[in-house]
Design an enzyme around this catalytic site. Structure first.
Site, PDB file in Angstrom:
ATOM      1  N   ASP A 330      30.613 144.598 -42.547  1.00 42.30           N
ATOM      2  CA  ASP A 330      29.232 145.429 -42.665  1.00 42.30           C
ATOM      3  C   ASP A 330      29.272 146.497 -43.733  1.00 42.30           C
ATOM      4  O   ASP A 330      28.292 147.404 -43.983  1.00 42.30           O
ATOM      5  CB  ASP A 330      29.263 146.363 -41.218  1.00 42.30           C
ATOM      6  CG  ASP A 330      29.144 145.365 -39.984  1.00 42.30           C
ATOM      7  OD1 ASP A 330      28.423 144.165 -40.478  1.00 42.30           O
ATOM      8  OD2 ASP A 330      29.342 145.659 -38.887  1.00 42.30           O
ATOM      9  N   ARG A 365       5.398 129.499 -45.423  1.00 42.74           N
ATOM     10  CA  ARG A 365       5.767 130.398 -44.165  1.00 42.74           C
ATOM     11  C   ARG A 365       6.395 131.690 -44.601  1.00 42.74           C
ATOM     12  O   ARG A 365       6.607 132.063 -45.616  1.00 42.74           O
ATOM     13  CB  ARG A 365       6.714 129.452 -43.422  1.00 42.74           C
ATOM     14  CG  ARG A 365       6.196 128.122 -42.810  1.00 42.74           C
ATOM     15  CD  ARG A 365       7.454 127.487 -42.036  1.00 42.74           C
ATOM     16  NE  ARG A 365       6.942 126.242 -41.359  1.00 42.74           N
ATOM     17  CZ  ARG A 365       7.622 125.146 -40.986  1.00 42.74           C
ATOM     18  NH1 ARG A 365       8.799 125.232 -41.292  1.00 42.74           N
ATOM     19  NH2 ARG A 365       6.934 124.203 -40.201  1.00 42.74           N
ATOM     20  N   ARG A 466      30.518 135.774 -41.087  1.00 40.96           N
ATOM     21  CA  ARG A 466      31.845 135.904 -41.331  1.00 40.96           C
ATOM     22  C   ARG A 466      32.789 134.763 -42.068  1.00 40.96           C
ATOM     23  O   ARG A 466      33.862 135.039 -42.395  1.00 40.96           O
ATOM     24  CB  ARG A 466      32.695 136.174 -39.974  1.00 40.96           C
ATOM     25  CG  ARG A 466      31.981 137.274 -39.275  1.00 40.96           C
ATOM     26  CD  ARG A 466      32.867 137.732 -37.957  1.00 40.96           C
ATOM     27  NE  ARG A 466      32.217 138.831 -37.414  1.00 40.96           N
ATOM     28  CZ  ARG A 466      32.592 139.990 -37.674  1.00 40.96           C
ATOM     29  NH1 ARG A 466      33.315 140.362 -38.529  1.00 40.96           N
ATOM     30  NH2 ARG A 466      31.912 141.030 -36.824  1.00 40.96           N
ATOM     31  N   SER A 702      31.939 137.748 -70.460  1.00 43.68           N
ATOM     32  CA  SER A 702      33.131 138.218 -71.181  1.00 43.68           C
ATOM     33  C   SER A 702      33.380 139.889 -70.734  1.00 43.68           C
ATOM     34  O   SER A 702      34.599 140.036 -70.717  1.00 43.68           O
ATOM     35  CB  SER A 702      33.005 138.099 -72.637  1.00 43.68           C
ATOM     36  OG  SER A 702      32.736 136.887 -72.980  1.00 43.68           O
ATOM     37  N   ASN A 703      32.354 140.353 -70.388  1.00 43.78           N
ATOM     38  CA  ASN A 703      32.594 141.686 -69.910  1.00 43.78           C
ATOM     39  C   ASN A 703      33.183 142.672 -71.115  1.00 43.78           C
ATOM     40  O   ASN A 703      34.054 143.350 -70.847  1.00 43.78           O
ATOM     41  CB  ASN A 703      33.338 141.976 -68.705  1.00 43.78           C
ATOM     42  CG  ASN A 703      33.185 143.171 -67.984  1.00 43.78           C
ATOM     43  OD1 ASN A 703      32.045 143.753 -68.103  1.00 43.78           O
ATOM     44  ND2 ASN A 703      34.181 143.866 -67.253  1.00 43.78           N
ATOM     45  N   ASN A 704      32.626 142.341 -72.212  1.00 46.92           N
ATOM     46  CA  ASN A 704      33.137 142.915 -73.354  1.00 46.92           C
ATOM     47  C   ASN A 704      32.173 143.988 -74.058  1.00 46.92           C
ATOM     48  O   ASN A 704      32.441 144.394 -75.492  1.00 46.92           O
ATOM     49  CB  ASN A 704      33.466 141.917 -74.474  1.00 46.92           C
ATOM     50  CG  ASN A 704      32.489 141.270 -75.098  1.00 46.92           C
ATOM     51  OD1 ASN A 704      31.357 141.081 -74.252  1.00 46.92           O
ATOM     52  ND2 ASN A 704      32.581 140.524 -76.039  1.00 46.92           N
ATOM     53  N   ARG A 738      52.491 119.282 -60.069  1.00 47.02           N
ATOM     54  CA  ARG A 738      51.778 119.497 -61.371  1.00 47.02           C
ATOM     55  C   ARG A 738      51.157 120.808 -61.449  1.00 47.02           C
ATOM     56  O   ARG A 738      51.097 121.690 -60.547  1.00 47.02           O
ATOM     57  CB  ARG A 738      50.647 118.624 -61.014  1.00 47.02           C
ATOM     58  CG  ARG A 738      49.563 118.636 -62.223  1.00 47.02           C
ATOM     59  CD  ARG A 738      48.587 117.342 -61.966  1.00 47.02           C
ATOM     60  NE  ARG A 738      49.207 116.166 -62.117  1.00 47.02           N
ATOM     61  CZ  ARG A 738      48.652 114.688 -62.198  1.00 47.02           C
ATOM     62  NH1 ARG A 738      47.524 114.820 -61.448  1.00 47.02           N
ATOM     63  NH2 ARG A 738      49.415 113.788 -62.408  1.00 47.02           N
ATOM     64  N   GLN A 745      36.766 130.975 -70.613  1.00 43.24           N
ATOM     65  CA  GLN A 745      35.920 132.010 -71.681  1.00 43.24           C
ATOM     66  C   GLN A 745      36.359 133.408 -71.838  1.00 43.24           C
ATOM     67  O   GLN A 745      37.048 133.813 -70.988  1.00 43.24           O
ATOM     68  CB  GLN A 745      34.410 131.584 -71.514  1.00 43.24           C
ATOM     69  CG  GLN A 745      34.061 130.241 -71.860  1.00 43.24           C
ATOM     70  CD  GLN A 745      32.582 129.991 -71.772  1.00 43.24           C
ATOM     71  OE1 GLN A 745      31.773 130.834 -71.445  1.00 43.24           O
ATOM     72  NE2 GLN A 745      32.087 128.703 -72.671  1.00 43.24           N
TER      73      GLN A 745
END
Length: 969
Positions: A330, A365, A466, A702-704, A738, A745
């Protein structure tokens, strides 16, 4: 030889008899087989010569104790016909201690070892000393082993160290000080993110030398004790980061609400030596924990008086440490911006409403969707913003009108008159009107059906909200808060209030637990007293602002007349996209258009970036034209990387802006948008039409972009990466041994790799801020070898490594994968996965949609603020509106997120802190998360010198060392 720092010891036998004898010898000293391999040696196979055409490798491991941590001593035993003859043994008349290569094992019981060697028929040489004994022995291959009861001697082990002690021979060496014992429990309603939280608590606690316990079934497990309080090791929480709910369970516990129940819980903890509890739950669970702590001294005295614990136990456990974490879908806890589980729950709601939208549109609707939130409307409000709902009802801000039913009908009808075929109303389960009368979904349905004749359906999402795997944001939040909770335990003081771990201004912080609980209860009290302004104030800082953004950008009716600007302040505002597409661009455009229209402005949509602007490819944006854009990924306007003044002619940009009377420019994009603002600011002295407010809304995966903590699209991208890594991890687990090297990126920014690495449980990451070196790759191979040796033979794990695309031109994704495969000694293989443009995502995440709405409204306000003086002056002097509305430095800015706030940073302010060559800010808030990726993946947990190995290179090549029979790697 000294064993610490080596990944394993390699021994080779040239005959099956010698091989089996050696295997039997080491099995007698508790070395256990963890892998048995048979591979071809590359020769053509013929009948009857299997042994000559195959090499058999058996990997053996021996648990070794270091303090309260367990490490592994590994031996690789190979059967190969090409091995050098091993029959020559050291002369028994010569001191075997003079041999250059000796395997050293430390034991407390030399006599027991001597007896065992005699049973094996091994050659033995005693070397008695005054304060210890040394016992030399030969294995069947002629290798010299030294058994000693002395923990240190010159040239081998540090005198204060117990490293390299075989636990199966000696028993665990006890440290001088008993480790801290910490328990973690989850209580109340389950929340996605509780498992990543428990994982972080357990692993970080172990890394700090603590003994970690989990209390199963919440407080009920605390009361029941027994198997409900379990010791946790590193592997206990393997894979939990991707699992929803809580794997240690939660349950309502009436016994714990009684003093006798709490007394029993205290006894169960004390008998296990536990004196610290980390509780993840809601306000009720956290209140119970604090009550438990306040009663603790009295409970201890009662137990001692009743002889249920000893006086020594009572003295040792006089105090209880409690640390709280908020797990609540919440987001109803005051003092924190966000709670664990809330964002994932929002994901489930938005997925459902997005699906409902399609059927609502098909049938024209109305749908009324009820979501959770008895005393908190966060989920309803944020879902309304993220899905473009027509109306929301929440407990903190009831409809201001007594006749809210009529307003609902008016808004719905007005929207439908504009051409909207669907209506979506979201109502929190605790929604109220101004008289505190509950507003229920069925009642809203009746109003729409009876008054408007709209075919209406009700959908109650219930516990679907949830469920599911935690989203990237919740995994990261739960992880860093779990780490901080352990730190809070280790630094807690007896006389300070129990701390609560919170998120404030995009940083993890602490506050007094009960203070936060009391403020949370005050919200419900304020609502009951009809003090709705106070109720809104007690929510997170942006709650009220986002409610206003929803109203101003979603609802079009006469009640919005009070936000319309006077005629002389109304502007022609152009919106342009530039750079790579990212999630949230369309949501930002929708909000900007609708908010601008509600304010009386004239929004203009520019297609195909600045190239389109130069060609005059633009049209008026309409309210209904952007309907439904919140859930659209990519860029509906079209985008490219053409920067004005560099890729397109600046004079033509200025010409089109003057021709189309553009009085404000909103640029949505990544670093190309930032570069565009730099060039546009330079062009002002040549082109008067550029002297208008220009703002940049950051949007890039990239948040650059400098000047903001988050850019639009980053959260969408992180969820795409984490979802892909979960699928890749599943494949890796199925293949057992493996390793996948996954390329993400980000250009020269490691943001995606760091946050996705934390959220996916990656083994390690490679980012441009650190680069890649050969020594780093070698240490990572050692770490992987140690982990695969530590795995059970038939229950080995797949693992993931993330690599940022531009981290290195030499060590490409394929090169790294091949190095891992070759250096893995067939313990594991390696594959690659390049996610590519999948990372841009499909449907924008709820967080990106919400941020887009907030930032877009602020961008329009920014343009208004920086044009108002010129417009007011022209209006007052009854002069025509000037072409130049502003020329101040602050009028060209990035509108970004700073902590919990939105801040305008001018281009001139940001340039000194920007690395233009690498296209990113010079500092990054997220880099502090980087060490947690390695730490929580087990770096340093398997070999005593793992941290040292991070900076060291191998002294010799493993393959060359296997050419002699008695060598040690």
């Amino acid at each position: 030889m000294q064993l610490e720092g080596f990944s394993h010891i390699s021994l080779r036998a040239n005959s099956p008899i010698k091989f089996e004898e050696t295997l039997h010898f080491y099995n007698a000293f508790a070395f256990k087989k963890c892998l048995d391999q048979l591979r071809s040696n590359g020769k053509e196979q013929t009948n009857g010569d299997d042994e000559e055409n195959h090499i058999r490798n058996v990997w053996l491991k021996l648990d070794t104790a270091r303090g309260n941590l367990t490490n592994k001593l590994i031996i690789k035993l190979s059967l190969s016909a090409s091995a050098v003859d091993c029959d020559q043994k050291p002369n028994e008349d010569v001191d075997w201690g003079l041999e250059e290569q000796v395997i050293v094992l430390i034991t407390k019981d030399i006599d027991k070892v001597r007896s065992q060697l005699q049973e094996l028929g091994a050659s033995v040489q005693d070397v008695p000393e005054s304060d210890s004994e040394k016992l030399y022995a030969l294995d069947p291959l002629g290798n010299v082993l030294l058994f000693t009861n002395k923990l240190a001697f010159p040239g081998l082990l540090n005198e204060q160290s117990h490293e390299g002690v075989p636990a199966s021979i000696e028993g665990a060496a006890q440290p001088a000080e008993q480790p801290r014992k910490i328990a973690v429990l989850t209580s109340g309603g389950d929340a996605p993110g509780m498992n990543p939280c428990v994982r972080a608590v357990v692993r970080y606690g172990i890394s700090k030398g603590c003994e970690m316990y989990a209390v199963y079934e919440g407080y009920q497990g605390l009361v029941d004790g027994g198997s409900q309080i379990r010791r946790m090791d590193w592997k206990s929480v393997r894979g939990w980061i991707r699992v929803g709910g809580t794997s240690i369970g939660t349950a309502r516990c009436k016994p714990f609400q009684t003093s006798e129940g709490r007394l029993q819980g205290a006894e169960n903890l004390i008998k296990r030596g536990i004196d610290s509890i980390i509780v993840c739950g809601g306000d009720g669970s956290l209140t119970g924990a604090d009550v438990f702590r306040s009663e603790w001294p009295g409970l201890v005295d009662t137990l001692k008086d009743a002889n249920r614990i000893s006086a020594e136990q009572a003295e040792k456990h006089k105090h209880l440490t409690i640390v709280g974490l908020v797990g609540s879908i919440d987001n109803d806890m005051s003092s924190t911006d966000i709670t664990i589980g809330a964002v994932t729950s929002l994901h489930r709601i938005c997925e459902a409403v997005d699906s409902i939208n399609t059927t609502a549109l098909s049938h024209s609707r109305a749908f009324v969707v009820e979501v959770m939130g008895r005393h908190c409307g966060w989920l309803a409000l944020m879902a309304g913003i993220a899905t473009g709902a027509d109306f929301v009802f929440i407990p903190e801000r009831p409809p201001s009108e007594d006749d809210w039913e009529s307003r609902l009908c008016n808004v719905t009808q007005r929207h439908r008159d504009l051409g909207k075929r669907k209506t979506v109303v979201i109502v929190a389960e605790g929604a109220l009107d101004s008289s505190l009368k509950p507003i229920k979904a069925d009642h809203i349905k009746s109003i729409l059906c009876d008054r408007l004749g709209v075919d209406t359906r009700v959908t109650t999402l219930g516990h679907v909200q949830r469920g599911g795997s935690p989203c990237a944001a919740d995994r990261v939040l739960a992880t860093i808060q779990g780490v901080e909770a352990v730190r809070a335990v280790l630094t807690a003081k007896i006389d300070t209030p129990s701390p609560l771990i919170i998120s404030r201004n995009n940083r993890v912080a602490t506050c007094p637990l009960m203070q936060a609980v009391e403020l949370t209860h005050e919200v419900a009290k304020a609502i009951q007293e009809k003090n709705f302004a106070r109720a809104m104030e007690l929510r997170d800082p942006q709650f009220a602002e986002e409610f206003d953004a929803f109203t101003a950008s979603t609802i079009l009716d006469d009640c919005n007349a009070n936000i319309v600007l006077p005629d002389h302040r109304r502007l022609r505002i152009a919106i342009v996209h530039i750079g790579a597409p990212s999630g949230g661009m369309n949501a930002a455009t929708r909000t900007a258009v609708r908010y601008a229209l509600n304010r009386g402005h004239h929004p203009i949509a520019v297609y195909n970036g600045f190239s389109g602007l130069v060609r005059g490819t633009m049209q008026d944006a309409t309210w209904i034209g952007v309907d439904g854009w919140t859930s659209h990924g990519g860029s509906e306007l079209g985008t490219n990387r053409h920067v004005p003044g560099i890729d397109v002619d600046m004079g033509m940009v200025a010409y089109q802006m003057q021709k189309n009377k553009i009085q404000g420019l909103m640029v949505v994009g990544g670093f190309e948008a930032f570069s565009s603002l730099v060039e546009l600011e330079k062009g002002r002295k040549y082109y008067p039409s550029l002297c208008v407010p220009i703002c940049h809304l950051p949007a890039t995966i990239s948040n650059n972009v400098p000047g903001t903590d988050y850019s639009l699209g980053t959260d969408t991208s992180l969820n795409a990466i984490v979802s892909s890594c979960d699928a890749i991890g599943q494949s890796a687990r199925s293949s057992r041994r493996r390793v996948f090297v996954v390329e993400v990126q980000g250009g020269k920014s490691g943001y995606l790799a760091v946050e996705a690495g934390l959220a996916s449980g990656a083994n390690t990451i490679y980012i441009p801020e650190e680069g890649i070196t050969l020594s780093r790759l070698q240490s990572d191979v050692k770490h992987l070898l140690a982990m695969y040796m530590d795995d059970d033979a038939d229950m080995s794990e797949g693992r993931i490594i993330l690599r940022t695309e531009d981290v290195s031109e030499t060590y490409t994704t394929d090169v790294i994968s091949n190095i891992l495969k070759d250096e893995g000694h067939q313990l594991f293989d390696s594959r690659t996965a390049v996610l590519g443009h999948i990372q841009q995502g499909d449907t924008p995440s709820p967080l990106d949609r919400i941020r887009a709405t907030r930032l877009a409204m602020r961008c329009v306000q920014f343009i208004e603020d920086h044009s108002s003086n010129a417009l007011d002056k022209a209006h007052g002097e009854k002069q025509p509106v000037p072409v130049e509305l502003t020329d101040c430095d602050e009028s060209v800015a990035v509108v970004g997120i700073s902590g919990a706030n939105v801040k305008n940073n001018s281009i001139k302010e940001l340039l000194p802190i920007t690395d233009l060559k690498k296209r990113k800010p010079r500092a990054a808030w997220w880099f502090e998360h980087r060490p947690l990726v390695d730490l929580l993946s087990g770096r340093g947990m398997f070999t005593p010198q793992a941290q040292k190995l991070l900076a060291e290179e191998h002294n010799s090549d493993n393959s060359s060392n296997e050419n002699s029979s008695n060598n040690n790697q």
